[in-house]
Design a protein around this motif. Structure first.
Motif, mmCIF file in Angstrom:
data_model
loop_
_atom_site.group_PDB
_atom_site.id
_atom_site.type_symbol
_atom_site.label_atom_id
_atom_site.label_comp_id
_atom_site.label_asym_id
_atom_site.label_seq_id
_atom_site.Cartn_x
_atom_site.Cartn_y
_atom_site.Cartn_z
ATOM 1 N N SER A 268 0.829 -1.209 0.000
ATOM 2 C CA SER A 268 0.000 0.000 0.000
ATOM 3 C C SER A 268 0.862 1.256 0.000
ATOM 4 C CB SER A 268 -0.936 -0.008 1.199
ATOM 5 O OG SER A 268 -0.184 -0.048 2.388
ATOM 6 N N MET A 269 2.183 1.054 -0.109
ATOM 7 C CA MET A 269 3.095 2.191 -0.080
ATOM 8 C C MET A 269 3.397 2.640 -1.506
ATOM 9 S SD MET A 269 6.369 1.898 2.373
ATOM 10 C CE MET A 269 7.549 1.518 1.142
ATOM 11 N N PRO A 270 3.272 3.925 -1.828
ATOM 12 C CA PRO A 270 3.632 4.339 -3.176
ATOM 13 C C PRO A 270 5.132 4.152 -3.397
ATOM 14 C CG PRO A 270 3.042 6.225 -1.811
ATOM 15 C CD PRO A 270 2.873 5.017 -0.979
ATOM 16 N N ARG A 271 5.503 3.633 -4.528
ATOM 17 C CA ARG A 271 6.938 3.409 -4.762
ATOM 18 C C ARG A 271 7.336 3.918 -6.122
ATOM 19 N NH1 ARG A 271 8.944 -2.123 -2.269
ATOM 20 N NH2 ARG A 271 10.627 -1.601 -3.696
ATOM 21 N N ILE A 272 8.545 4.440 -6.163
ATOM 22 C CA ILE A 272 9.006 5.075 -7.376
ATOM 23 C C ILE A 272 9.378 4.044 -8.438
ATOM 24 C CG2 ILE A 272 11.470 5.230 -6.864
ATOM 25 C CD1 ILE A 272 10.938 8.333 -7.530
ATOM 26 N N ASP A 273 9.654 2.803 -7.982
ATOM 27 C CA ASP A 273 10.098 1.804 -8.947
ATOM 28 C C ASP A 273 8.933 0.960 -9.476
ATOM 29 O OD1 ASP A 273 9.550 0.519 -6.642
ATOM 30 O OD2 ASP A 273 11.533 -0.361 -6.342
ATOM 31 N N ARG A 274 7.712 1.364 -9.162
ATOM 32 C CA ARG A 274 6.560 0.619 -9.662
ATOM 33 C C ARG A 274 6.072 1.223 -10.974
ATOM 34 N NH1 ARG A 274 3.308 -0.531 -4.994
ATOM 35 N NH2 ARG A 274 4.115 -2.412 -4.045
ATOM 36 N N GLU A 275 5.355 0.431 -11.706
ATOM 37 C CA GLU A 275 4.693 0.931 -12.913
ATOM 38 C C GLU A 275 3.720 2.035 -12.514
ATOM 39 O OE1 GLU A 275 4.685 0.050 -16.212
ATOM 40 O OE2 GLU A 275 6.493 -1.153 -15.877
ATOM 41 N N ARG A 276 3.647 3.057 -13.322
ATOM 42 C CA ARG A 276 2.788 4.173 -12.937
ATOM 43 C C ARG A 276 1.316 3.806 -12.934
ATOM 44 N NH1 ARG A 276 3.950 9.376 -16.191
ATOM 45 N NH2 ARG A 276 1.849 9.858 -15.515
ATOM 46 N N LEU A 277 0.944 2.926 -13.812
ATOM 47 C CA LEU A 277 -0.479 2.610 -13.915
ATOM 48 C C LEU A 277 -0.921 1.587 -12.864
ATOM 49 C CD1 LEU A 277 -0.853 2.539 -17.774
ATOM 50 C CD2 LEU A 277 -1.598 4.289 -16.167
ATOM 51 N N GLU A 278 0.056 0.976 -12.225
ATOM 52 C CA GLU A 278 -0.265 -0.018 -11.203
ATOM 53 C C GLU A 278 -0.923 0.681 -10.011
ATOM 54 O OE1 GLU A 278 2.326 -3.322 -8.876
ATOM 55 O OE2 GLU A 278 3.137 -2.515 -10.729
ATOM 56 N N ARG A 279 -2.061 0.148 -9.592
ATOM 57 C CA ARG A 279 -2.749 0.788 -8.469
ATOM 58 C C ARG A 279 -2.137 0.365 -7.143
ATOM 59 N NH1 ARG A 279 -8.344 2.156 -8.168
ATOM 60 N NH2 ARG A 279 -8.886 3.258 -10.073
ATOM 61 N N LEU A 280 -2.220 1.275 -6.164
ATOM 62 C CA LEU A 280 -1.820 0.882 -4.814
ATOM 63 C C LEU A 280 -2.833 -0.123 -4.305
ATOM 64 C CD1 LEU A 280 -0.893 4.272 -3.162
ATOM 65 C CD2 LEU A 280 0.645 2.512 -3.998
ATOM 66 N N GLN A 281 -2.358 -1.107 -3.566
ATOM 67 C CA GLN A 281 -3.286 -2.111 -3.064
ATOM 68 C C GLN A 281 -3.575 -1.868 -1.596
ATOM 69 O OE1 GLN A 281 -1.902 -6.037 -3.924
ATOM 70 N NE2 GLN A 281 -1.199 -5.410 -5.949
ATOM 71 N N PRO A 282 -4.802 -1.457 -1.286
ATOM 72 C CA PRO A 282 -5.140 -1.286 0.123
ATOM 73 C C PRO A 282 -5.316 -2.652 0.780
ATOM 74 C CG PRO A 282 -7.048 -0.868 -1.237
ATOM 75 C CD PRO A 282 -5.928 -1.166 -2.170
ATOM 76 N N ILE A 283 -5.146 -2.682 2.107
ATOM 77 C CA ILE A 283 -5.429 -3.917 2.840
ATOM 78 C C ILE A 283 -6.940 -3.953 3.042
ATOM 79 C CG2 ILE A 283 -4.989 -5.214 4.945
ATOM 80 C CD1 ILE A 283 -2.425 -3.542 5.275
ATOM 81 N N PRO A 284 -7.623 -4.992 2.584
ATOM 82 C CA PRO A 284 -9.081 -5.013 2.719
ATOM 83 C C PRO A 284 -9.501 -5.142 4.178
ATOM 84 C CG PRO A 284 -8.283 -7.127 1.939
ATOM 85 C CD PRO A 284 -7.095 -6.212 1.975
#
Lengths: 350, 338
Positions: A268-284
């Motif tokens: 759920s942490m934004p990261r600079i090395d991730r794809e930009r279009l990839e959504r952050l995943q919240p913990i349900p």
């Protein structure tokens, strides 16, 4: 680091918390805010306590400061500080230690500073209470020096200003100056950057690290943001529902996290090395009730990897083995956890 | 800040003059002929007409008001009759500035009446103020610190009892039991310091001030309790505790400073309101203050005295407002006026 805490009786740590429990009686039942916490912290080290709201991280820090005294909260276990159990001290003995040996930095410096007194007045007060013999002018000179060290420009003038005349970042610097004015051996920073602008957050963390090196204080930094502790902490303890769920060095937590909740925090942490279009995943799901926690593993209702049939996640309470070097409160066998982390959680570059 | 005060004082003065006009308009709109009340038993139409003219009641209300306002700044004479002044100067009463008018019923300048009655009302208000501030704020703090205990409930509950009873009931109750039946305190009668010294003055004030204080005390207990409880939840108190301060210092320096500032505002306004006279308390204890005089004046259609007391009371309220606002900037560094 070897094991999470040394075997019984051999701890020489500055702070050694053993089986700490904090409960609050309420009309709805007993709230177990902190439920059996064990950790060590050596002089000059930094421990990051990470968890969401209600995980018990702030209650832990208040228990160490003895701020629950005189309330209805019940604190059990032991909090060893330089060989003395803080929970067994008289109120007056503990009061003398507050601010002098253990100091605290709060989340929102605007509300944590008294609006009616100048910043200087409040820091001088913090200094004078533990240095009664120091003259007013010497205390003032020391405070000006301290304000300079935390990077407040023009401290001779700023010392006589009120908190509302400071910017958010400057206020937190003043708060840090107040906490460090007595050169305490332990500093507890409770979400020190949460109320600040993102641009200021890194400055404040850098400042804390620099001052720690200079003064050799131990720091407990409490946060819900793994990113905050990533660079700062030597050790990280992840808390969930009043209990530690994973403990280890910062590297272990980031590069070989083994608890599904820690995975959730990482994802759920934004990261600079991730794809930009990839959504952050919240913990349900929602944080667990502290009055009647879920049966078995407290995290199982929200866990994507639960396996009730084979592992008994909803019935068996997993242990947190403090004699392990990387304790994880999880029923999934260790090899399988490692495999999941490597295949699903770890990002290519890490 | 200085400019702010000047502006507020100027606005206050305009307000006071406007209030005097409103009072006069109401008075002139009344169907009763005020001159009739100055005429006595052997009234003839000629005498009535003469009185009406002497009092200025024959003029339109606006020119009456202009005369009155002029009198405040340059003084006046009563009656305003150049012919009479020549023929019988001894019948003309001089009223130097600031002239607040002349009471035909008591044949005295209004200012003299106010100067005589004001100390009575002011003594009563200040004595009551001191009582309710000490007891109300003190008990409020105790109640907050002992929140939820029997002490808290006893304080808040008993204060409410006094709050629920009307003033005259409390006043008469204290009078009858403490002074008359049990003789614990002497029967109250106002004695000025000049006449009887501080001792007798205080003795006379005891019961009426206590009555007035009991009426106000409940509000102050509840306000103080609420503000202290609110302040106790503030983050800066946790900071004070984390610094290692002693509990006494936390209470007096940190908690009360935050909690009592709003009380100062309410207290200032309440005191300002009472300095201009209390009607019921003065009546019950037969105190000859502004409140009682105002009631007498209103019921006997003595316009000059009514207007004079209204203005004095209004001046106190408006001044209290300005003082409280200025005080607020002194107490709270975040407040700045420009």
């Amino acid at each position: 680091m070897s094991t999470w805490v040394p075997t019984e009786g051999t701890s020489e740590a500055l702070l050694s918390v053993r089986d700490l429990k904090v409960t609050f009686p309420t009309e709805d039942g007993l709230v177990k805010a902190v439920d059996g916490l064990t950790f060590d912290l050596n002089a000059g080290e930094t421990l990051g306590i990470v968890g969401e709201s209600g995980s018990g991280k702030s209650v832990t820090s208040q228990a160490i400061m003895g701020l629950h005294r005189g309330t209805r909260a019940k604190v059990e276990g032991s909090i060893g500080f330089e060989g003395r159990d803080l929970l067994k001290l008289e109120d007056e003995e503990l009061r003398v230690m507050r601010g002098r040996d253990i100091a605290m930095i709060f989340q929102d410096p605007l509300s944590a500073l008294h609006p009616y007194y100048t910043v200087g007045n409040q820091i001088v007060e913090a200094y004078k209470i533990h240095h009664g013999k120091t003259s007013k002018s010497a205390a003032r000179a020391h405070v000006i020096d301290m304000l300079e060290r935390v990077g407040i420009p023009n401290p001779q003038k700023r010392i006589d200003q009120y908190p509302h005349e400071f910017s958010g970042g400057m206020r937190q610097r003043a708060m840090i100056a107040m906490a460090l004015v007595n050169n305490p051996r332990l500093v507890i920073a409770d979400e020190p950057t949460t109320a600040l602008d993102v641009t200021v957050q890194a400055q404040i963390l850098d400042l804390l690290m620099d001052l720690q090196k200079e003064m050799n204080s131990a720091i407990i930094i409490i946060t819900h943001d793994l990113g905050v502790v990533a660079e700062m902490a030597d050790k990280i303890m992840v808390m969930y529902g009043g209990k530690a769920v994973e403990g280890g060095t910062a590297d272990q937590t980031f590069y070989s996290a083994e608890h599904p909740y820690t995975w959730g925090l990482l994802q759920s942490m934004p990261r600079i090395d991730r794809e930009r279009l990839e959504r952050l995943q919240p913990i349900p799901g929602n944080p667990p009730s502290l009055i009647s926690p879920p049966s078995g593993c407290a995290f199982h209702p929200r866990c994507a990897y639960r396996d009730d049939e084979n592992l008994g996640c909803s019935t068996i309470v997993p242990e947190f083995d403090v004699q392990d070097w990387h304790p994880v409160r999880c029923l999934i066998p260790a090899p399988k956890r490692k495999a999941i982390f490597d295949t699903e959680i770890r990002t290519p570059s890490s | 800040m200085f400019a702010y005060i000047v502006r507020r004082v100027a606005a206050g003065m305009v307000m006071i003059l406007a209030m005097s006009l409103v009072t006069m308009v109401l008075f002139f709109a009344s169907p009763v002929d005020p001159a009739r009340y100055t005429c006595g038993k052997n009234c003839t139409p000629e005498l009535l007409e003469q009185n009406r003219k002497a009092l200025g009641y024959d003029q339109p209300v606006l020119s009456y008001w202009v005369d009155f306002t002029k009198g405040i700044f340059v003084g006046s004479e009563f009656p305003k009759d150049p012919a009479l002044k020549k023929s019988a100067p001894e019948t003309i009463a001089d009223c130097p500035a600031p002239c607040l008018g002349y009471s035909p019923q008591s044949s005295r300048p209004v200012r003299d009446i106010i100067v005589e009655k004001l100390p009575v009302s002011a003594s009563l208000a200040i004595a009551a103020f001191i009582m309710w501030m000490i007891a109300g704020v003190g008990l409020g703090i105790v109640a907050a610190l002992r929140k939820g205990t029997l002490v808290d409930r006893a304080i808040v509950g008993s204060a409410l009892v006094f709050y629920a009873f009307p003033t005259f009931f409390i006043g008469l109750g204290l009078y009858v039991f403490l002074a008359l039946k049990w003789g614990i305190v002497p029967v109250p009668a106002y004695t000025s310091i000049a006449d009887g010294g501080v001792g007798l003055w205080l003795q006379g004030l005891l019961l009426p001030a206590l009555t007035l204080a009991l009426v106000y005390i409940a509000g102050y207990i509840r306000l103080t309790r609420a503000f202290v409880l609110e302040a106790k939840g503030e983050d800066y108190l946790r900071t004070a505790q984390a610094k290692g301060l002693k509990s006494g210092r936390i209470l007096f320096k940190h908690t009360l400073r935050g909690a009592l500032t709003p009380i100062a505002t309410v207290a200032g306004l309440d005191l300002g309101g009472l300095l201009g006279g209390t009607i019921i308390t003065e009546q019950v204890f037969n105190y000859d203050g502004l409140g009682r005089t105002a009631v007498m004046a209103a019921t006997t259609y003595d316009l000059p005295v009514t207007v004079g007391i209204v203005l004095v009371a209004a001046t106190f309220v408006i001044t209290a407002n300005i003082v409280v606002d200025v005080l607020y900037a002194v107490i709270d560094p975040r407040v700045k006026y420009s």
